[in-house]
Design a protein around this motif. Structure first.
Motif, PDB file in Angstrom:
ATOM      1  N   GLY A  30       0.818  -1.213   0.000  1.00 25.96           N
ATOM      2  CA  GLY A  30       0.000   0.000   0.000  1.00 25.96           C
ATOM      3  C   GLY A  30       0.844   1.251   0.000  1.00 25.96           C
ATOM      4  N   LYS A  44      -1.391   1.250 -12.177  1.00 27.09           N
ATOM      5  CA  LYS A  44      -2.151   1.482 -10.943  1.00 27.09           C
ATOM      6  C   LYS A  44      -3.293   0.467 -10.819  1.00 27.09           C
ATOM      7  CE  LYS A  44      -3.314   4.216  -7.415  1.00 27.09           C
ATOM      8  NZ  LYS A  44      -2.575   5.227  -6.711  1.00 27.09           N
ATOM      9  N   HIS A  51      -3.934  -5.419  -4.409  1.00 22.92           N
ATOM     10  CA  HIS A  51      -4.135  -4.906  -3.051  1.00 22.92           C
ATOM     11  C   HIS A  51      -5.549  -5.222  -2.561  1.00 22.92           C
ATOM     12  CE1 HIS A  51      -3.243  -2.173   0.300  1.00 22.92           C
ATOM     13  NE2 HIS A  51      -4.475  -1.694   0.177  1.00 22.92           N
ATOM     14  N   ALA A  55      -6.319  -7.887   0.361  1.00 26.13           N
ATOM     15  CA  ALA A  55      -6.794  -7.223   1.579  1.00 26.13           C
ATOM     16  C   ALA A  55      -8.178  -7.714   1.997  1.00 26.13           C
ATOM     17  CB  ALA A  55      -6.788  -5.720   1.383  1.00 26.13           C
ATOM     18  N   VAL A 103      -9.068  -0.925   9.222  1.00 20.81           N
ATOM     19  CA  VAL A 103      -8.270  -0.571   8.039  1.00 20.81           C
ATOM     20  C   VAL A 103      -8.916  -1.183   6.794  1.00 20.81           C
ATOM     21  CG1 VAL A 103      -6.078  -1.014   6.857  1.00 20.81           C
ATOM     22  CG2 VAL A 103      -6.066  -0.203   9.206  1.00 20.81           C
ATOM     23  N   ALA A 104      -9.259  -2.476   6.912  1.00 20.98           N
ATOM     24  CA  ALA A 104      -9.879  -3.148   5.755  1.00 20.98           C
ATOM     25  C   ALA A 104     -11.236  -2.520   5.430  1.00 20.98           C
ATOM     26  CB  ALA A 104     -10.015  -4.640   6.042  1.00 20.98           C
ATOM     27  N   GLY A 107     -10.785   0.633   3.619  1.00 17.93           N
ATOM     28  CA  GLY A 107     -10.374   0.335   2.232  1.00 17.93           C
ATOM     29  C   GLY A 107     -11.595  -0.012   1.388  1.00 17.93           C
ATOM     30  N   ARG A 137     -10.495   7.399   2.263  1.00 22.71           N
ATOM     31  CA  ARG A 137      -9.075   7.330   1.859  1.00 22.71           C
ATOM     32  C   ARG A 137      -8.201   7.975   2.932  1.00 22.71           C
ATOM     33  NH1 ARG A 137      -4.660   6.727   1.687  1.00 22.71           N
ATOM     34  NH2 ARG A 137      -3.146   6.828  -0.002  1.00 22.71           N
ATOM     35  N   HIS A 140      -8.213   5.667   5.904  1.00 22.79           N
ATOM     36  CA  HIS A 140      -7.354   4.518   5.590  1.00 22.79           C
ATOM     37  C   HIS A 140      -5.881   4.878   5.822  1.00 22.79           C
ATOM     38  CE1 HIS A 140      -7.209   0.552   3.774  1.00 22.79           C
ATOM     39  NE2 HIS A 140      -6.339   0.915   2.858  1.00 22.79           N
ATOM     40  N   LYS A 145      -1.156   4.015   9.462  1.00 21.43           N
ATOM     41  CA  LYS A 145       0.011   4.488  10.246  1.00 21.43           C
ATOM     42  C   LYS A 145      -0.114   3.997  11.697  1.00 21.43           C
ATOM     43  CE  LYS A 145       1.174   7.103   6.667  1.00 21.43           C
ATOM     44  NZ  LYS A 145       0.134   6.609   5.771  1.00 21.43           N
TER      45      LYS A 145
HETATM   46  C1  HEM Z   1      -5.575  -5.062   6.378  1.00 21.68           C
HETATM   47  C2  HEM Z   1      -5.935  -4.576   5.226  1.00 21.68           C
HETATM   48  C3  HEM Z   1      -5.250  -3.419   4.513  1.00 21.68           C
HETATM   49  C4  HEM Z   1      -4.016  -2.856   4.693  1.00 21.68           C
HETATM   50  C5  HEM Z   1      -2.955  -3.235   5.706  1.00 21.68           C
HETATM   51  C6  HEM Z   1      -3.915  -1.764   3.724  1.00 21.68           C
HETATM   52  C7  HEM Z   1      -2.806  -0.934   3.593  1.00 21.68           C
HETATM   53  C8  HEM Z   1      -2.768   0.193   2.776  1.00 21.68           C
HETATM   54  C9  HEM Z   1      -1.732   1.197   2.788  1.00 21.68           C
HETATM   55  C10 HEM Z   1      -0.492   1.177   3.694  1.00 21.68           C
HETATM   56  C11 HEM Z   1      -2.056   2.163   1.883  1.00 21.68           C
HETATM   57  C12 HEM Z   1      -1.284   3.452   1.590  1.00 21.68           C
HETATM   58  C13 HEM Z   1      -1.721   4.468   2.614  1.00 21.68           C
HETATM   59  C14 HEM Z   1      -0.965   5.769   2.521  1.00 21.68           C
HETATM   60  O1  HEM Z   1       0.213   5.775   2.154  1.00 21.68           O
HETATM   61  O2  HEM Z   1      -1.576   6.808   2.842  1.00 21.68           O
HETATM   62  C15 HEM Z   1      -3.305   1.747   1.262  1.00 21.68           C
HETATM   63  C16 HEM Z   1      -3.951   2.444   0.255  1.00 21.68           C
HETATM   64  C17 HEM Z   1      -5.121   2.007  -0.348  1.00 21.68           C
HETATM   65  N1  HEM Z   1      -5.822   0.866  -0.050  1.00 21.68           N
HETATM   66 FE1  HEM Z   1      -5.449  -0.399   1.451  1.00 21.68          FE
HETATM   67  N2  HEM Z   1      -5.063  -1.711   3.002  1.00 21.68           N
HETATM   68  C18 HEM Z   1      -5.907  -2.707   3.433  1.00 21.68           C
HETATM   69  C19 HEM Z   1      -7.167  -2.979   2.973  1.00 21.68           C
HETATM   70  C20 HEM Z   1      -7.731  -2.447   1.833  1.00 21.68           C
HETATM   71  C21 HEM Z   1      -8.980  -2.880   1.214  1.00 21.68           C
HETATM   72  C22 HEM Z   1      -9.858  -4.016   1.751  1.00 21.68           C
HETATM   73  C23 HEM Z   1      -9.162  -2.101   0.120  1.00 21.68           C
HETATM   74  C24 HEM Z   1     -10.285  -2.130  -0.881  1.00 21.68           C
HETATM   75  C25 HEM Z   1     -11.059  -3.180  -1.104  1.00 21.68           C
HETATM   76  C26 HEM Z   1      -8.054  -1.166   0.046  1.00 21.68           C
HETATM   77  C27 HEM Z   1      -7.883  -0.193  -0.907  1.00 21.68           C
HETATM   78  C28 HEM Z   1      -6.921   0.779  -0.887  1.00 21.68           C
HETATM   79  C29 HEM Z   1      -6.910   1.931  -1.780  1.00 21.68           C
HETATM   80  C30 HEM Z   1      -7.917   2.234  -2.878  1.00 21.68           C
HETATM   81  C31 HEM Z   1      -5.792   2.702  -1.438  1.00 21.68           C
HETATM   82  C32 HEM Z   1      -5.415   4.069  -1.998  1.00 21.68           C
HETATM   83  C33 HEM Z   1      -4.384   4.066  -3.080  1.00 21.68           C
HETATM   84  C34 HEM Z   1      -4.085   5.504  -3.509  1.00 21.68           C
HETATM   85  O3  HEM Z   1      -4.580   6.466  -2.956  1.00 21.68           O
HETATM   86  O4  HEM Z   1      -3.316   5.617  -4.452  1.00 21.68           O
HETATM   87  N3  HEM Z   1      -7.193  -1.409   1.103  1.00 21.68           N
HETATM   88  N4  HEM Z   1      -3.719   0.573   1.838  1.00 21.68           N
END
Ligand code: HEM
Length: 181
Positions: A30, A44, A51, A55, A103-104, A107, A137, A140, A145
């Motif tokens: 992420g 992307k 991801h 996730a 977190v999930a 997301g 967002r 998330h 963090k």
């Molecule tokens: C335990 C589960 C998850 C973890 C540990 C995780 C971790 C992360 C991290 C570290 C980021 C970047 C955050 C940042 O730098 O500000 C991120 C971005 C993102 N995640 Fe997750 N995530 C999880 C679950 C999910 C799920 C379930 C979805 C969607 C079904 C999702 C969709 C996204 C999206 C769309 C982004 C934004 C990307 C962007 O802005 O470019 N995540 N996630």
């Protein structure tokens, strides 16, 4: 009176390490990959697909883990000899589970608000220039963090048990026959 096991059962152990591995992978993927790719780059979509799928698996496995843990016998909380540290340990375990779920959930919130399932899996439409226009967002980003900080605390606590208190804590979370006391 039911006996207390001295270690977690093999399914609890397998779920613990599998979820731990996938959460660390998602945090890395992420922040180091996903968030660094501009939304105009075709790569992307591939990164988002990976991801989102992994996730959602983490989300489901965490729920299974919590249910399985409640349904099976488990060892007593590991003690440090300090009541405050023991309470902190119990609170950190609880918070870790809740935080992974939140977190999930946030997301999933981004995905639903931005219509990502259709764009990422259906190949219809284009990504908005910046996903930060959506509140989930921002949530998330903040929660991931917090999760990193809590994982660091959890690992520090485990290492303190293993190497300072030398109570062989890691044996409780590794495979083997369950012995009761
Ligand atoms: C335990 C589960 C998850 C973890 C540990 C995780 C971790 C992360 C991290 C570290 C980021 C970047 C955050 C940042 O730098 O500000 C991120 C971005 C993102 N995640 Fe997750 N995530 C999880 C679950 C999910 C799920 C379930 C979805 C969607 C079904 C999702 C969709 C996204 C999206 C769309 C982004 C934004 C990307 C962007 O802005 O470019 N995540 N996630």
């Amino acid at each position: 009176m039911p006996q207390t096991p001295t270690k977690y059962n093999n399914i609890q152990v397998a779920l613990h390490w599998l979820v731990a591995l996938l959460v660390v992978l998602m945090l890395f993927m992420g922040s180091v990959v996903l968030a660094q790719i501009p939304n105009t780059d075709p790569a992307k979509l591939t990164a988002l697909r990976g991801h989102m799928v992994i996730a959602v698996v983490v989300f489901v496995l965490t729920l299974v883990r919590i249910v399985w843990r409640r349904a099976s016998r488990q060892p007593d909380h590991a003690e440090t000899g300090n009541a405050l540290l023991d309470k902190l340990g119990i609170a950190a375990h609880f918070a870790l589970n809740i935080l992974v779920l939140l977190v999930a959930a946030s997301g999933i919130g981004i995905a639903l608000q931005a219509g990502l399932p259709t764009i990422v899996f259906g190949g219809t439409g284009t990504l908005p220039p910046d996903l930060s226009i959506y509140l989930p967002r921002l949530v998330h980003g903040v929660l991931t963090k917090l999760l990193i900080a809590l994982i660091a605390l959890h690992v520090a606590g485990a290492l303190y048990h293993q190497f300072v208190l030398k109570d062989r804590l890691f044996r409780r979370v590794w495979f083997g026959r369950v012995v009761s006391k």
